[in-house]
Write an enzyme that holds these catalytic residues in place. Structure first.
Site, PDB file in Angstrom:
ATOM      1  CB  ALA A 242      10.772 -23.880 -13.928  1.00  0.00           C
ATOM      2  CE  LYS A 243      12.234 -20.040 -22.083  1.00  0.00           C
ATOM      3  NZ  LYS A 243      11.141 -20.533 -22.914  1.00  0.00           N
ATOM      4  NE  ARG A 244      13.066 -27.687 -13.760  1.00  0.00           N
ATOM      5  CZ  ARG A 244      13.211 -26.732 -12.869  1.00  0.00           C
ATOM      6  NH1 ARG A 244      13.800 -25.601 -13.207  1.00  0.00           N
ATOM      7  NH2 ARG A 244      12.777 -26.877 -11.630  1.00  0.00           N
ATOM      8  CG  ASP A 252       7.967 -21.016 -24.648  1.00  0.00           C
ATOM      9  OD1 ASP A 252       8.740 -20.695 -25.569  1.00  0.00           O
ATOM     10  OD2 ASP A 252       8.321 -21.166 -23.468  1.00  0.00           O
TER      11      ASP A 252
END
Length: 310
Positions: A242-244, A252
């Site tokens: 996930a992006k986290r 990114d």
């Protein structure tokens, strides 16, 4: 009737939901979908599944990221939000055939209800399947109804290129939610059938939904597609990426000095199709592609370490 008129030209597809930027796991699946389509002589389609959870600008960024990797698709891009009338017509046709019923249950009521022996957690227990007209009228006064398929099987078998024959549960699944939104299991089948998609490549977390969708396809007089549920990309803790988890999107990674070509190289390496750091293109990967040699295990991606655990 429920039958859908469709384009029979074989096609594969990628179908992102524009709820945010694609991470490297999504991009890896898209690369595999492209390779499987092009090496089997299929068209490649792009479908935006934007019936809900839409974030402003996400679609444009997603398509730009896919193009940056060299993925190309036949125009036009298909958007589910523009096809609500099509889904409504299919539900109406199935209803006319007696294949649907109104359901007034909440998710909590379904989870709390006793289920049939050996039924999976959350399977629909049939609460509203056989309500009388009077009972339906009473429930309509207090709660809008979802529309469920009246399934006449409990199991269905699909063939998957990586997993082989897979038999899964089929319950009376939702076709239209109680807010009027077409359900995922309906929309994907209608769209795939209407656009000639006979090859579905997606993450293996969706394998359990394939029997329901394939069964619905047969009710719409369509042949279920060939499936290839590919291994997911996980974080170092073994959880879904996930992006986290850090630098996992193309933007990114670019900030850390890894451009789109570098990301494609990382994806190719994870698939055993390139040496680490080797410059590749999708044309090069297509010339090397062998579905039988695809990994069967998840890829553990760790940002900052070339995508592999330190």
């Amino acid at each position: 009737m429920g039958t859908v008129v469709h384009d029979v030209t074989p096609a594969g597809r990628f179908a992102p939901s524009p709820s945010g930027d694609l991470h490297i796991g999504n991009l890896r699946t898209a690369v595999l979908a492209d390779l499987l389509a092009r090496t089997s002589g299929r068209r490649f389609l792009m479908r935006v599944e934007d019936l809900d959870r839409v974030r402003e600008g996400a679609e444009e960024r997603q398509l730009a990221d896919l193009a940056a990797l060299g993925i190309r698709w036949a125009e036009p891009v298909i958007r589910q939000s523009e096809r609500r009338d099509v889904y409504a017509a299919v539900v109406d046709g199935l209803t006319a055939e007696g294949r649907t019923f109104e359901c007034f249950c909440t998710r909590r009521e379904i989870l709390d209800a006793p289920s049939a022996p050996h039924a999976p957690q959350g399977a629909y227990p049939g609460t509203c399947r056989d309500l009388t007209d009077a009972e339906r009228d009473e429930r309509r006064r207090t709660r809008p109804a979802a529309i469920r398929l009246r399934a006449d099987v409990t199991k269905f078998t699909v063939h998957d290129a990586l997993h082989g024959p897979f038999t899964g549960d089929v319950d009376d699944f939702v076709l239209r939610r109680n807010d009027g939104t077409p359900a995922y299991n309906l929309a994907v089948v209608v769209d795939d059938t209407a656009t000639g998609v006979d090859q579905v490549v997606r993450g293996d977390d969706l394998l359990s939904s394939a029997p329901r969708q394939a069964y619905l396809a047969t009710l719409l007089s369509a042949t279920p597609p060939e499936y290839a549920h590919v291994p997911m990309v996980l974080n170092r803790d073994g959880a879904r990426l996930a992006k986290r988890d850090g630098a996992v999107t193309l933007a990114d990674l670019a900030e850390q000095g890894v451009d789109a070509a570098g990301v494609l190289s990382m994806i190719a390496t994870s698939l055993g199709m390139a040496d680490q750091g080797e410059s590749v293109t999708l044309d090069i990967l297509a010339s090397r592609f062998d579905p039988a040699r695809l990994p069967r295990e998840p890829w553990v991606f760790v940002p900052g370490h070339g995508g592999v655990p330190a």
